[in-house]
Scaffold this motif. Structure first.
Motif, PDB file in Angstrom:
ATOM      1  N   MET A   1     -19.864 -13.738  24.732  1.00 41.49           N
ATOM      2  CA  MET A   1     -19.384 -12.966  24.563  1.00 41.49           C
ATOM      3  C   MET A   1     -18.251 -13.466  23.478  1.00 41.49           C
ATOM      4  N   GLY A   2     -18.029 -12.619  22.711  1.00 42.35           N
ATOM      5  CA  GLY A   2     -17.273 -12.774  21.613  1.00 42.35           C
ATOM      6  C   GLY A   2     -15.921 -11.606  20.738  1.00 42.35           C
ATOM      7  N   THR A   3     -16.167 -12.053  19.031  1.00 46.92           N
ATOM      8  CA  THR A   3     -15.558 -10.822  18.661  1.00 46.92           C
ATOM      9  C   THR A   3     -16.007  -9.190  18.908  1.00 46.92           C
ATOM     10  N   THR A   4     -17.272  -9.186  18.976  1.00 43.32           N
ATOM     11  CA  THR A   4     -17.144  -8.070  18.848  1.00 43.32           C
ATOM     12  C   THR A   4     -17.105  -7.284  20.315  1.00 43.32           C
ATOM     13  N   LEU A   5     -17.123  -7.991  21.490  1.00 41.91           N
ATOM     14  CA  LEU A   5     -17.187  -6.999  22.754  1.00 41.91           C
ATOM     15  C   LEU A   5     -15.060  -6.890  22.466  1.00 41.91           C
ATOM     16  N   CYS A   6     -14.591  -7.941  22.232  1.00 42.47           N
ATOM     17  CA  CYS A   6     -13.343  -8.275  22.288  1.00 42.47           C
ATOM     18  C   CYS A   6     -12.583  -7.438  21.386  1.00 42.47           C
ATOM     19  N   LEU A   7     -13.397  -6.466  19.881  1.00 38.96           N
ATOM     20  CA  LEU A   7     -12.750  -5.748  19.384  1.00 38.96           C
ATOM     21  C   LEU A   7     -13.859  -4.740  18.882  1.00 38.96           C
ATOM     22  N   ALA A   8     -13.824  -3.396  19.357  1.00 39.19           N
ATOM     23  CA  ALA A   8     -14.243  -1.970  19.208  1.00 39.19           C
ATOM     24  C   ALA A   8     -15.045  -1.849  18.067  1.00 39.19           C
ATOM     25  N   SER A   9     -16.273  -1.417  17.934  1.00 40.78           N
ATOM     26  CA  SER A   9     -16.767  -1.506  16.772  1.00 40.78           C
ATOM     27  C   SER A   9     -16.348  -0.152  15.876  1.00 40.78           C
ATOM     28  N   ARG A  10     -15.323   0.402  14.941  1.00 38.20           N
ATOM     29  CA  ARG A  10     -15.321   1.221  14.453  1.00 38.20           C
ATOM     30  C   ARG A  10     -14.530   0.938  13.100  1.00 38.20           C
ATOM     31  N   GLU A  11     -15.069   2.344  12.169  1.00 41.82           N
ATOM     32  CA  GLU A  11     -14.701   2.404  10.766  1.00 41.82           C
ATOM     33  C   GLU A  11     -13.120   2.194  10.288  1.00 41.82           C
ATOM     34  N   ARG A  12     -12.741   1.625   9.586  1.00 42.75           N
ATOM     35  CA  ARG A  12     -11.594   1.276   9.050  1.00 42.75           C
ATOM     36  C   ARG A  12     -12.035   1.566   7.268  1.00 42.75           C
ATOM     37  N   PRO A  13     -11.573   2.856   7.327  1.00 40.49           N
ATOM     38  CA  PRO A  13     -11.588   3.539   5.586  1.00 40.49           C
ATOM     39  C   PRO A  13      -9.937   2.643   4.912  1.00 40.49           C
ATOM     40  N   SER A  14      -8.959   2.900   5.822  1.00 39.37           N
ATOM     41  CA  SER A  14      -7.490   2.096   5.409  1.00 39.37           C
ATOM     42  C   SER A  14      -7.520   1.502   5.592  1.00 39.37           C
ATOM     43  N   LEU A  15      -7.726   0.529   6.112  1.00 41.93           N
ATOM     44  CA  LEU A  15      -7.076  -1.111   5.678  1.00 41.93           C
ATOM     45  C   LEU A  15      -6.963  -2.103   4.706  1.00 41.93           C
ATOM     46  N   THR A  16      -7.818  -1.855   4.729  1.00 43.61           N
ATOM     47  CA  THR A  16      -7.110  -2.302   2.285  1.00 43.61           C
ATOM     48  C   THR A  16      -7.037  -1.885   1.529  1.00 43.61           C
ATOM     49  N   ASP A  17      -6.466  -0.169   1.315  1.00 43.16           N
ATOM     50  CA  ASP A  17      -6.863   0.900   0.731  1.00 43.16           C
ATOM     51  C   ASP A  17      -5.558   0.587   0.057  1.00 43.16           C
ATOM     52  N   PRO A  18      -4.835  -0.161  -1.053  1.00 42.19           N
ATOM     53  CA  PRO A  18      -3.416  -0.356  -1.378  1.00 42.19           C
ATOM     54  C   PRO A  18      -2.352   0.788  -2.188  1.00 42.19           C
ATOM     55  N   ALA A  19      -3.319   1.595  -1.982  1.00 38.08           N
ATOM     56  CA  ALA A  19      -2.324   2.964  -1.885  1.00 38.08           C
ATOM     57  C   ALA A  19      -1.782   3.627  -0.296  1.00 38.08           C
ATOM     58  N   ARG A  20      -1.847   3.067   0.187  1.00 33.10           N
ATOM     59  CA  ARG A  20      -1.667   3.260   1.758  1.00 33.10           C
ATOM     60  C   ARG A  20      -0.858   1.753   2.175  1.00 33.10           C
ATOM     61  N   SER A  21       0.575   1.521   1.971  1.00 32.81           N
ATOM     62  CA  SER A  21       1.175   0.394   3.453  1.00 32.81           C
ATOM     63  C   SER A  21       0.757   0.582   4.546  1.00 32.81           C
ATOM     64  N   PRO A  22       0.482   0.006   5.729  1.00 30.21           N
ATOM     65  CA  PRO A  22       0.300  -0.716   6.617  1.00 30.21           C
ATOM     66  C   PRO A  22       2.599  -0.285   7.860  1.00 30.21           C
ATOM     67  N   PHE A  23       2.769  -1.245   6.892  1.00 29.73           N
ATOM     68  CA  PHE A  23       3.980  -1.193   6.653  1.00 29.73           C
ATOM     69  C   PHE A  23       5.006  -1.231   6.262  1.00 29.73           C
ATOM     70  N   ALA A  24       6.097   0.396   5.885  1.00 30.86           N
ATOM     71  CA  ALA A  24       7.054   0.579   4.999  1.00 30.86           C
ATOM     72  C   ALA A  24       8.695   0.422   5.555  1.00 30.86           C
ATOM     73  N   ILE A  25       8.943   0.331   5.447  1.00 29.55           N
ATOM     74  CA  ILE A  25      10.829   0.905   5.818  1.00 29.55           C
ATOM     75  C   ILE A  25      11.209   1.191   4.800  1.00 29.55           C
ATOM     76  N   SER A  26      12.368   2.321   4.937  1.00 31.09           N
ATOM     77  CA  SER A  26      13.103   2.640   4.162  1.00 31.09           C
ATOM     78  C   SER A  26      14.381   2.982   4.804  1.00 31.09           C
ATOM     79  N   GLU A  27      15.532   2.723   3.795  1.00 25.10           N
ATOM     80  CA  GLU A  27      16.837   2.544   4.812  1.00 25.10           C
ATOM     81  C   GLU A  27      16.959   2.000   5.384  1.00 25.10           C
ATOM     82  N   LEU A  28      16.547   0.511   6.452  1.00 24.57           N
ATOM     83  CA  LEU A  28      17.316   1.194   7.663  1.00 24.57           C
ATOM     84  C   LEU A  28      17.632   0.128   8.885  1.00 24.57           C
ATOM     85  N   THR A  29      18.446   0.679   9.163  1.00 28.04           N
ATOM     86  CA  THR A  29      19.820   0.801  10.072  1.00 28.04           C
ATOM     87  C   THR A  29      20.101   0.757  11.423  1.00 28.04           C
TER      88      THR A  29
END
Length: 268
Positions: A1-29
């Motif tokens: 067993m290992g990483t290949t079983l633990c994490l599913a294999s699928r495409e992730r084209p947006s993971l490192t796209d700098p134009a789309r932040s993975p986590f952005a908050i605005s005026e959070l109160t």
């Protein structure tokens, strides 16, 4: 067993796209009664970063994560994940809560806790099949807990419990990992095991955000910081934002000079 079983294999084209932040908050109160816990915070986490949320006790660090995920109500503000409203993006997020907030007396086995990370795939009525157990065991193996799969979760030490909850997050195969004080109250071996897994995830292109309390390890563990004390004090790369001036502003001038001198801070 290992990483290949633990994490599913699928495409992730947006993971490192700098134009789309993975986590952005605005005026959070967020407010508890009349007292604001988080006040008008803006932040944009870079894709593929290891980000620490830093601040004193009561600064709103945990509240910030919970409000972003909809676990506590927001008075105002917006949260987006890879450019989409967080409510539409929860399947892309894995959340590891503070260990102290979990009811460890609930009678369930370690492997069943990890299988909870597959709930979107399993649903409520679908049976747990051999391949699901293999994935859960692979995730446990990745955090060094495979031998404890049949143990009751309440019988484990605090560090072992934290590893199991990290394994559950791994089973979710997320793109964004949010962890609330993952190193609090754990032994040194568990801390090393956790940071190794988190850095491996980051090397795979996933974004990791941790509420973190140990200033001495910030420079070793993270490359981006968000410093808050109800309001945002500073945000940016460790090299430019994790400075004595910003730390003193964040902690209200309560950090001793000797303590700051011991930290691995960027040169002035």
């Amino acid at each position: 067993m290992g990483t290949t079983l633990c994490l599913a294999s699928r495409e992730r084209p947006s993971l490192t796209d700098p134009a789309r932040s993975p986590f952005a908050i605005s005026e959070l109160t967020v407010s508890y009664g009349e007292k604001p816990a988080v006040l008008s915070i803006d932040a944009t986490v870079p894709a593929g970063s290891m980000t620490a949320i830093i601040g004193p006790n009561g600064a709103g660090k945990s509240t910030l994560l919970k409000a972003a995920l909809g676990m506590v109500p927001r008075l105002s503000g917006a949260v987006t994940v890879y450019g989409e409203p967080v409510e539409k993006s929860l399947h892309r997020i894995a959340y590891v809560p503070q260990r102290a907030s979990v009811d460890w007396d609930f009678p369930t086995r370690v492997i069943d806790v990890v299988l909870m990370g597959l709930y979107r795939e399993l649903g409520l009525l679908r049976p747990v099949r051999a391949r699901h157990r293999e994935r859960a065991l692979a995730c446990l193996e990745r955090v060094g807990m495979a031998d404890f799969a049949a143990r009751q979760i309440g019988q484990l030490s605090g560090g072992q419990q934290q590893r199991v909850f990290l394994a559950r997050a791994l089973a979710q195969d997320a793109e964004l990992y949010l962890l609330d004080e993952p190193f609090a109250g754990v032994d040194a071996a568990t801390e090393r095991a956790i940071i190794t897994v988190l850095k491996d995830l980051n090397a795979e292109g996933r974004t990791v955000i941790c509420v973190h309390h140990d200033l001495a390890t910030v420079a070793d563990y993270f490359d981006h910081v968000l410093l808050i004390n109800v309001r945002k004090v500073a945000e940016g790369p460790v090299a430019t934002a994790f400075t004595p001036e910003n730390l003193q502003k964040t902690y209200g001038g309560r950090l001793a000079t000797a303590h700051i001198d011991q930290l691995k801070l960027p040169a002035a």
